[in-house]
Motif scaffolding. Structure first.
Motif, PDB file in Angstrom:
ATOM      1  N   ASP A 355      19.206  25.562  42.639  1.00 37.90           N
ATOM      2  CA  ASP A 355      18.777  25.857  41.270  1.00 37.90           C
ATOM      3  C   ASP A 355      19.040  27.314  40.915  1.00 37.90           C
ATOM      4  OD1 ASP A 355      17.851  23.265  40.810  1.00 37.90           O
ATOM      5  OD2 ASP A 355      15.862  23.712  41.598  1.00 37.90           O
ATOM      6  N   ALA A 356      18.690  28.210  41.839  1.00 33.42           N
ATOM      7  CA  ALA A 356      18.893  29.635  41.593  1.00 33.42           C
ATOM      8  C   ALA A 356      20.378  29.946  41.401  1.00 33.42           C
ATOM      9  CB  ALA A 356      18.317  30.454  42.752  1.00 33.42           C
ATOM     10  N   TYR A 357      21.224  29.307  42.190  1.00 32.12           N
ATOM     11  CA  TYR A 357      22.663  29.524  42.039  1.00 32.12           C
ATOM     12  C   TYR A 357      23.146  29.034  40.677  1.00 32.12           C
ATOM     13  CZ  TYR A 357      27.678  29.250  42.969  1.00 32.12           C
ATOM     14  OH  TYR A 357      29.042  29.397  42.910  1.00 32.12           O
ATOM     15  N   ALA A 358      22.575  27.930  40.200  1.00 37.23           N
ATOM     16  CA  ALA A 358      22.948  27.428  38.875  1.00 37.23           C
ATOM     17  C   ALA A 358      22.553  28.419  37.781  1.00 37.23           C
ATOM     18  CB  ALA A 358      22.294  26.069  38.624  1.00 37.23           C
ATOM     19  N   TYR A 359      21.377  29.021  37.894  1.00 38.99           N
ATOM     20  CA  TYR A 359      20.963  30.036  36.919  1.00 38.99           C
ATOM     21  C   TYR A 359      21.898  31.243  36.982  1.00 38.99           C
ATOM     22  CZ  TYR A 359      16.473  27.975  35.487  1.00 38.99           C
ATOM     23  OH  TYR A 359      15.497  27.174  34.940  1.00 38.99           O
ATOM     24  N   SER A 360      22.255  31.652  38.203  1.00 37.64           N
ATOM     25  CA  SER A 360      23.128  32.810  38.357  1.00 37.64           C
ATOM     26  C   SER A 360      24.504  32.554  37.739  1.00 37.64           C
ATOM     27  CB  SER A 360      23.276  33.156  39.845  1.00 37.64           C
ATOM     28  OG  SER A 360      24.082  34.293  40.041  1.00 37.64           O
ATOM     29  N   LYS A 361      25.045  31.364  37.969  1.00 39.57           N
ATOM     30  CA  LYS A 361      26.364  31.040  37.410  1.00 39.57           C
ATOM     31  C   LYS A 361      26.278  30.860  35.903  1.00 39.57           C
ATOM     32  CE  LYS A 361      30.413  28.141  38.093  1.00 39.57           C
ATOM     33  NZ  LYS A 361      31.040  27.037  38.863  1.00 39.57           N
ATOM     34  N   LEU A 362      25.190  30.278  35.402  1.00 38.57           N
ATOM     35  CA  LEU A 362      25.010  30.142  33.958  1.00 38.57           C
ATOM     36  C   LEU A 362      24.998  31.514  33.293  1.00 38.57           C
ATOM     37  CD1 LEU A 362      24.102  28.021  31.594  1.00 38.57           C
ATOM     38  CD2 LEU A 362      21.898  29.127  31.929  1.00 38.57           C
ATOM     39  N   ALA A 363      24.263  32.456  33.907  1.00 36.58           N
ATOM     40  CA  ALA A 363      24.147  33.787  33.307  1.00 36.58           C
ATOM     41  C   ALA A 363      25.504  34.473  33.229  1.00 36.58           C
ATOM     42  CB  ALA A 363      23.171  34.637  34.121  1.00 36.58           C
ATOM     43  N   ARG A 364      26.236  34.521  34.357  1.00 40.68           N
ATOM     44  CA  ARG A 364      27.488  35.282  34.391  1.00 40.68           C
ATOM     45  C   ARG A 364      28.657  34.504  33.783  1.00 40.68           C
ATOM     46  NH1 ARG A 364      24.236  37.077  39.021  1.00 40.68           N
ATOM     47  NH2 ARG A 364      23.942  39.295  38.603  1.00 40.68           N
ATOM     48  N   GLY A 365      28.794  33.240  34.166  1.00 42.55           N
ATOM     49  CA  GLY A 365      29.972  32.484  33.787  1.00 42.55           C
ATOM     50  C   GLY A 365      29.902  31.808  32.446  1.00 42.55           C
ATOM     51  N   VAL A 366      28.687  31.569  31.932  1.00 44.67           N
ATOM     52  CA  VAL A 366      28.545  30.840  30.668  1.00 44.67           C
ATOM     53  C   VAL A 366      27.987  31.740  29.569  1.00 44.67           C
ATOM     54  CG1 VAL A 366      27.452  28.861  29.532  1.00 44.67           C
ATOM     55  CG2 VAL A 366      28.218  28.669  31.903  1.00 44.67           C
ATOM     56  N   LEU A 367      26.890  32.439  29.869  1.00 38.43           N
ATOM     57  CA  LEU A 367      26.258  33.272  28.862  1.00 38.43           C
ATOM     58  C   LEU A 367      26.874  34.661  28.777  1.00 38.43           C
ATOM     59  CD1 LEU A 367      22.495  32.359  29.500  1.00 38.43           C
ATOM     60  CD2 LEU A 367      24.099  31.334  27.871  1.00 38.43           C
ATOM     61  N   GLY A 368      27.572  35.100  29.832  1.00 36.10           N
ATOM     62  CA  GLY A 368      28.226  36.399  29.821  1.00 36.10           C
ATOM     63  C   GLY A 368      27.283  37.571  29.965  1.00 36.10           C
ATOM     64  N   THR A 369      26.266  37.421  30.798  1.00 37.13           N
ATOM     65  CA  THR A 369      25.287  38.496  30.966  1.00 37.13           C
ATOM     66  C   THR A 369      24.966  38.705  32.441  1.00 37.13           C
ATOM     67  OG1 THR A 369      23.049  39.241  30.391  1.00 37.13           O
ATOM     68  CG2 THR A 369      23.357  36.887  30.696  1.00 37.13           C
ATOM     69  N   ASN A 370      24.678  39.934  32.811  1.00 41.75           N
ATOM     70  CA  ASN A 370      24.163  40.240  34.149  1.00 41.75           C
ATOM     71  C   ASN A 370      22.654  40.477  34.127  1.00 41.75           C
ATOM     72  OD1 ASN A 370      26.407  40.145  35.958  1.00 41.75           O
ATOM     73  ND2 ASN A 370      27.218  41.998  35.010  1.00 41.75           N
ATOM     74  N   VAL A 547      36.012  40.025  40.871  1.00 46.11           N
ATOM     75  CA  VAL A 547      37.227  39.220  40.919  1.00 46.11           C
ATOM     76  C   VAL A 547      37.063  38.069  41.904  1.00 46.11           C
ATOM     77  CG1 VAL A 547      39.674  39.240  41.593  1.00 46.11           C
ATOM     78  CG2 VAL A 547      38.740  41.093  40.197  1.00 46.11           C
ATOM     79  N   ASP A 548      36.437  38.355  43.035  1.00 52.09           N
ATOM     80  CA  ASP A 548      36.198  37.343  44.067  1.00 52.09           C
ATOM     81  C   ASP A 548      35.409  36.166  43.495  1.00 52.09           C
ATOM     82  OD1 ASP A 548      36.140  36.123  46.493  1.00 52.09           O
ATOM     83  OD2 ASP A 548      34.561  37.358  47.345  1.00 52.09           O
ATOM     84  N   VAL A 549      34.324  36.481  42.788  1.00 53.55           N
ATOM     85  CA  VAL A 549      33.478  35.424  42.230  1.00 53.55           C
ATOM     86  C   VAL A 549      34.192  34.711  41.089  1.00 53.55           C
ATOM     87  CG1 VAL A 549      31.297  34.941  41.057  1.00 53.55           C
ATOM     88  CG2 VAL A 549      31.359  36.606  42.919  1.00 53.55           C
ATOM     89  N   ALA A 550      34.842  35.466  40.214  1.00 56.75           N
ATOM     90  CA  ALA A 550      35.525  34.862  39.068  1.00 56.75           C
ATOM     91  C   ALA A 550      36.611  33.891  39.509  1.00 56.75           C
ATOM     92  CB  ALA A 550      36.117  35.954  38.180  1.00 56.75           C
ATOM     93  N   SER A 551      37.349  34.230  40.571  1.00 54.99           N
ATOM     94  CA  SER A 551      38.410  33.337  41.044  1.00 54.99           C
ATOM     95  C   SER A 551      37.835  32.050  41.620  1.00 54.99           C
ATOM     96  CB  SER A 551      39.273  34.057  42.082  1.00 54.99           C
ATOM     97  OG  SER A 551      38.490  34.426  43.221  1.00 54.99           O
ATOM     98  N   TRP A 553      35.004  30.716  40.701  1.00 53.87           N
ATOM     99  CA  TRP A 553      34.461  29.967  39.567  1.00 53.87           C
ATOM    100  C   TRP A 553      35.544  29.481  38.607  1.00 53.87           C
ATOM    101  CZ3 TRP A 553      29.624  33.401  38.033  1.00 53.87           C
ATOM    102  CH2 TRP A 553      28.643  33.245  39.034  1.00 53.87           C
ATOM    103  N   GLY A 554      36.757  29.992  38.747  1.00 53.70           N
ATOM    104  CA  GLY A 554      37.829  29.560  37.874  1.00 53.70           C
ATOM    105  C   GLY A 554      37.720  30.073  36.456  1.00 53.70           C
ATOM    106  N   ILE A 555      37.198  31.289  36.296  1.00 55.02           N
ATOM    107  CA  ILE A 555      37.085  31.889  34.967  1.00 55.02           C
ATOM    108  C   ILE A 555      37.834  33.208  34.953  1.00 55.02           C
ATOM    109  CG2 ILE A 555      34.884  30.780  34.475  1.00 55.02           C
ATOM    110  CD1 ILE A 555      33.455  33.323  35.171  1.00 55.02           C
ATOM    111  N   GLY A 556      38.104  33.721  33.753  1.00 51.57           N
ATOM    112  CA  GLY A 556      38.911  34.922  33.623  1.00 51.57           C
ATOM    113  C   GLY A 556      38.270  36.153  34.224  1.00 51.57           C
ATOM    114  N   SER A 557      37.028  36.431  33.830  1.00 51.04           N
ATOM    115  CA  SER A 557      36.373  37.652  34.309  1.00 51.04           C
ATOM    116  C   SER A 557      34.874  37.502  34.168  1.00 51.04           C
ATOM    117  CB  SER A 557      36.846  38.872  33.500  1.00 51.04           C
ATOM    118  OG  SER A 557      36.502  38.733  32.124  1.00 51.04           O
ATOM    119  N   LEU A 558      34.150  38.413  34.820  1.00 55.89           N
ATOM    120  CA  LEU A 558      32.697  38.459  34.740  1.00 55.89           C
ATOM    121  C   LEU A 558      32.289  39.722  34.004  1.00 55.89           C
ATOM    122  CD1 LEU A 558      31.617  37.456  38.378  1.00 55.89           C
ATOM    123  CD2 LEU A 558      31.837  35.990  36.376  1.00 55.89           C
ATOM    124  N   PRO A 559      31.103  39.720  33.411  1.00 57.64           N
ATOM    125  CA  PRO A 559      30.624  40.954  32.772  1.00 57.64           C
ATOM    126  C   PRO A 559      30.515  42.074  33.792  1.00 57.64           C
ATOM    127  CG  PRO A 559      28.872  39.322  32.951  1.00 57.64           C
ATOM    128  CD  PRO A 559      30.138  38.616  33.288  1.00 57.64           C
TER     129      PRO A 559
END
Length: 831
Positions: A355-370, A547-551, A553-559
């Motif tokens: 669950d915590a990992y899902a929140y972390s990925k939602l924040a960075r990969g979907v909502l665009g926030t740290n 870059v490590d995480v973004a690759s 997750w298959g997304i362009g970049s992280l905040p």
């Protein structure tokens, strides 16, 4: 045939049994067996598959030979001579050349066991049809396997009034008791609580309670489980179900960071009871009463079962598609997907690793926030640096086994009996078995410290860092490479303490472990639920980590900008800088200033709440998304050791949605799928990321803070959470809540004397202490504590109706005005 004892778990024998000089060879039922010196005959027999009947024997309790059911014949004691009478195998140690015959090969042993069973059943009642133990009762089973088919006893059986309430939680049926002394030995040896004992002698002997000692044990439920005859029963479970009606599922306790193994028994979609699991590496066979009894918190009228959407200022029921669309629209309007920190994510301690990992990925990969933080409690920037540098990605470090073998243990801002029960039991066991030396930095020597043999280093809150920097053997505890330092989450509120702990560990070579209070906290660190930390311990500020995480997750970049922590989010909400907030499992009353937190929630433009029950957060939310209880979801907790503790779903509930599933649906509504919908898929992706192998985050280097000093009628505040307090986990179980320790305020004799208070030997002052500041006041009965440091007042952090944060908004180390009310003087003044 010869059987040799296996090496202990964890030994490196390369597949071959190491030769041991201390092995003793004896013969049991014509089979040679080699076991370590000091092994009991009953254990040696188990190695060859012979189960000798027993009631009093328990591998984690000292042998006592009370029930006499495990009698065996000893034709040769190892000296060429036999022992004339049958012997209790649970107290008889092996000897070289000994010959033992159990009931399998000896008519003498078999007759002795049958005869003893007949004695045990003379006065035992025929309660089997209504006894809670019926169907899983060792006495019932062994009466059939090692007893006579018919009774020769025709007289009236002895009876007692029943049941006797040992506590609000534990009930005793005295006539069922076979005086095996399991319960009394557990209370004395394991828990160290004098709540139950054998009284009277001869035919009058029975289990009784201490009339002059109040019941104050957090581990009493274990006596119910180890009682072999159903004499001790649970007030909550009594007469509720039969064992053969229940479905059992192994699970993990969710109330602290200990990761204790439990067994959950349920029937018709409802949990009926919880028992301790058998896990020698973690909790052995013991759990706290909170882990055992606190499972009814989701049965109340406040349980959320449908999504809610705010319309015209009022929350109304909605369908899942509508609620998710409204949530997505609100988050998109707040800037979801655009890199920045206009949206915040706050998570609580009930979340699994997945669950915590899902929140972390939602924040960075979907909502665009740290701006994500799991620390819904007092915290600091120093703690964030400490967790990033020392805890995140470190794997399994100090273990329970290390506590038992440590040369010494130092406790900093941690009270194990209240905050981590399994750790407390290990420390007490190590002290009792081999004299473990330990010390605790605390304002007074607690009951738990006394029972664990911990030396008190009397410390005014705020002075911990100075003590640690000046640590020496003069304290009575020598720290070396074999030592362990345990630091609790309370250190976050005391400036410089975590940095000083690191310096002490580096200076002495001692191993260090962080012990949070809640089950989901360690997993949240690993998942990156911190504004400066990505999953696996990757620093947000490191471009290669992003870059490590973004690759993966298959997304362009992280905040790229570090986010704001929980307190800053709520403050920025008040300043209109935070446009939206996603909140999961947060109780504002756990924060230092609940009123300010609630005010911040009021000012946030858009709030999405994921919660199991209605709360002060859901009351202020624009969209409420109900999530499943722990029993309805599968997942993994990471305990304080760093050990993963996976568990399956106990109850199959097709309509129950875990936080992970809800977040996956929300991400779909936002047009950026998470990429997983199950705990297994989330865990696989987290494992694919793995721990960070780049440059580690810098360790905190804060200097010691300046501790406050008492002046006038102002004292330094000391406080921490109790195991049983005003916790939402206790809802629905009045029996457990009734065993909570009464809330009191503590002063030293010298400090009490400055208020004109004189007390007797028991420390009861017969007066109330009133703590006040410009926010409010609290009044509690006064207890004078002989070991308390001067100039300090201690009180529980969240006693029912007496929350320190709620009424005073103070942290440990702050000054608070104190006055004492004397009932007699007040009555005279009124007259």
């Amino acid at each position: 045939m010869t059987v040799t004892a296996k090496p202990p778990a964890g030994s490196t024998s390369g597949g071959e049994l190491a030769q041991r000089e201390d092995l003793i060879t004896l013969t049991i039922d014509d089979v040679e067996v080699s076991v370590p010196k000091g092994t009991l005959v009953i254990r040696a027999a188990e190695l060859i598959g012979v189960a000798i009947p027993r009631f009093c024997d328990h591998p984690l309790l000292d042998p006592v030979g009370a029930c006499r059911q495990c009698l065996v014949e000893v034709p040769d004691a190892g000296n060429g001579r036999g022992i004339p009478k049958p012997q209790a195998s649970c107290t008889l140690e092996v000897a070289a050349g000994m010959v033992v015959k159990t009931q399998v090969t000896s008519p003498v042993a078999d007759k002795a066991q049958h005869g003893n069973m007949e004695f045990l059943l003379v006065n035992h009642p025929l309660d089997c049809p209504i006894c809670d133990k019926g169907g899983e009762c060792p006495l019932q089973n062994q009466a059939m396997s090692n007893g006579y088919g018919e009774s020769r006893f025709t007289d009236v059986k002895r009876t007692y009034p029943k049941p006797v309430a040992i506590s609000p939680n534990v009930l005793l049926d005295r006539e069922r008791c076979v005086l095996c002394a399991r319960c009394t030995r557990f209370s004395e040896q394991v828990a160290g609580d004098p709540f139950i004992s054998l009284i009277e002698r001869g035919a009058l002997q029975q289990v009784g309670i201490y009339e002059r000692e109040p019941f104050q044990s957090y581990f009493s439920g274990n006596t119910i489980q180890i009682c072999p005859v159903g004499a001790l029963t649970s007030a909550e479970y009594r007469f509720r179900a039969r064992p053969y009606d229940l479905v059992s599922t192994p699970s993990v306790a969710e109330h602290d960071a200990c990761g204790s193994a439990i067994r959950v028994d349920h029937r018709r979609g409802k949990v009926m009871r919880r028992l301790s699991g058998d896990d020698p590496e973690v909790n052995e066979e013991w759990i706290t009463d909170k882990d055992r009894f606190a499972f009814a918190y989701g049965r109340g009228d406040d349980r959320l079962t449908r999504p809610l959407v705010r319309e015209d200022g009022v929350l109304r029921p909605a369908s899942w598609p509508e609620a998710l669309d409204v949530a997505a629209e609100g988050l998109l309007a707040a800037g979801a997907g655009q890199h920045g920190n206009r949206i915040g994510v706050l998570t609580g301690g009930r979340l699994t690793l997945e669950d915590a990992y899902a929140y972390s990925k939602l924040a960075r990969g979907v909502l665009g926030t740290n701006s994500i933080d799991f620390r819904s409690r007092p915290h600091s920037a120093e703690e964030a640096d400490f967790l990033a540098a020392v805890v995140a990605g470190s794997g399994c470090g100090v273990t329970y086994g290390d506590l038992e073998t440590a040369s010494s243990v130092l406790l900093v801002c941690l009270e194990p009996e209240e905050e981590a029960g399994a750790i407390f039991l290990r420390l007490r066991k190590a002290n009792r078995k081999r004299g473990l030396v330990s010390a605790t930095l605390a304002p007074y020597r607690t009951r738990g410290a006394v029972k664990a043999g911990s030396t008190l280093v009397p410390t005014v809150p705020g002075a911990e860092a100075a003590w640690l920097d000046a640590w020496s053997s003069a304290t009575g505890v020598e720290l070396d490479s074999g030592s362990v330092i345990l630091v609790g989450e309370r250190a976050a509120a005391l400036s410089g303490t975590l940095s000083a702990v690191l310096r002490l560990a580096e200076r002495t070579g001692a191993r260090l472990a962080w012990v949070p209070r809640r089950a989901g906290d360690r997993g949240a660190v690993e998942a990156g639920c911190l504004p400066t930390l990505l999953p696996g311990g990757r620093p947000v500020a490191d471009p290669s980590a992003r870059v490590d995480v973004a690759s993966t997750w298959g997304i362009g970049s992280l905040p790229r900008d570090e986010g704001t922590d929980g307190d800053e989010m709520l403050v920025s909400a008040a300043d209109a800088e935070l446009a939206a907030l996603v909140v999961g499992g947060v109780d504002p009353f756990d924060l230092a200033d609940p009123a300010a937190a609630l005010d911040g929630l009021e000012r946030v433009g858009f709030v999405v709440s994921l919660e199991t029950r209605a709360s002060s957060v859901t009351e202020r939310a624009d969209v409420v998304l109900p999530v499943s209880l722990m029993a309805e979801r599968a997942g993994t907790f990471v305990d304080w050791e760093g050990r993963r503790r996976s568990f399956p779903a106990v109850l199959e509930s097709p309509n129950a949605m875990s936080d992970l599933r809800v977040l996956a649906a929300l991400a779909d509504a936002l047009g950026k799928p998470l990429g997983f919908r199950t705990p297994a898929a989330a865990l696989a992706e987290l494992d694919e990321l793995g721990p960070w192998d780049g440059s580690p985050a810098p360790a905190p280097a804060f200097g010691p803070g300046e501790p406050a000093a008492a002046r006038g009628d102002q004292l330094v505040l000391a406080t921490w959470r109790m195991l049983l307090d005003d916790s939402h986990a206790l809802a629905g179980d009045p029996y457990l809540a009734a065993t909570a320790r009464p809330p009191v305020a503590r002063l030293s004799p010298t400090t009490a004397a400055t208020y004109g208070i004189e007390t007797g030997p028991d420390g009861v002052a017969g007066a109330d202490v009133v703590l006040t500041n410009d926010r409010g006041e609290l009044a509690l009965p006064l207890l004078v504590e002989s070991s308390m440091v001067d100039g300090v007042v201690w009180l529980p952090a969240r006693a029912p109706g007496l929350g320190v944060g709620e009424h005073l908004a103070l942290l440990p180390g702050d000054l608070v005005q104190v006055r004492v009310l004397r009932p007699v003087q007040e009555a005279e003044a009124t007259a």
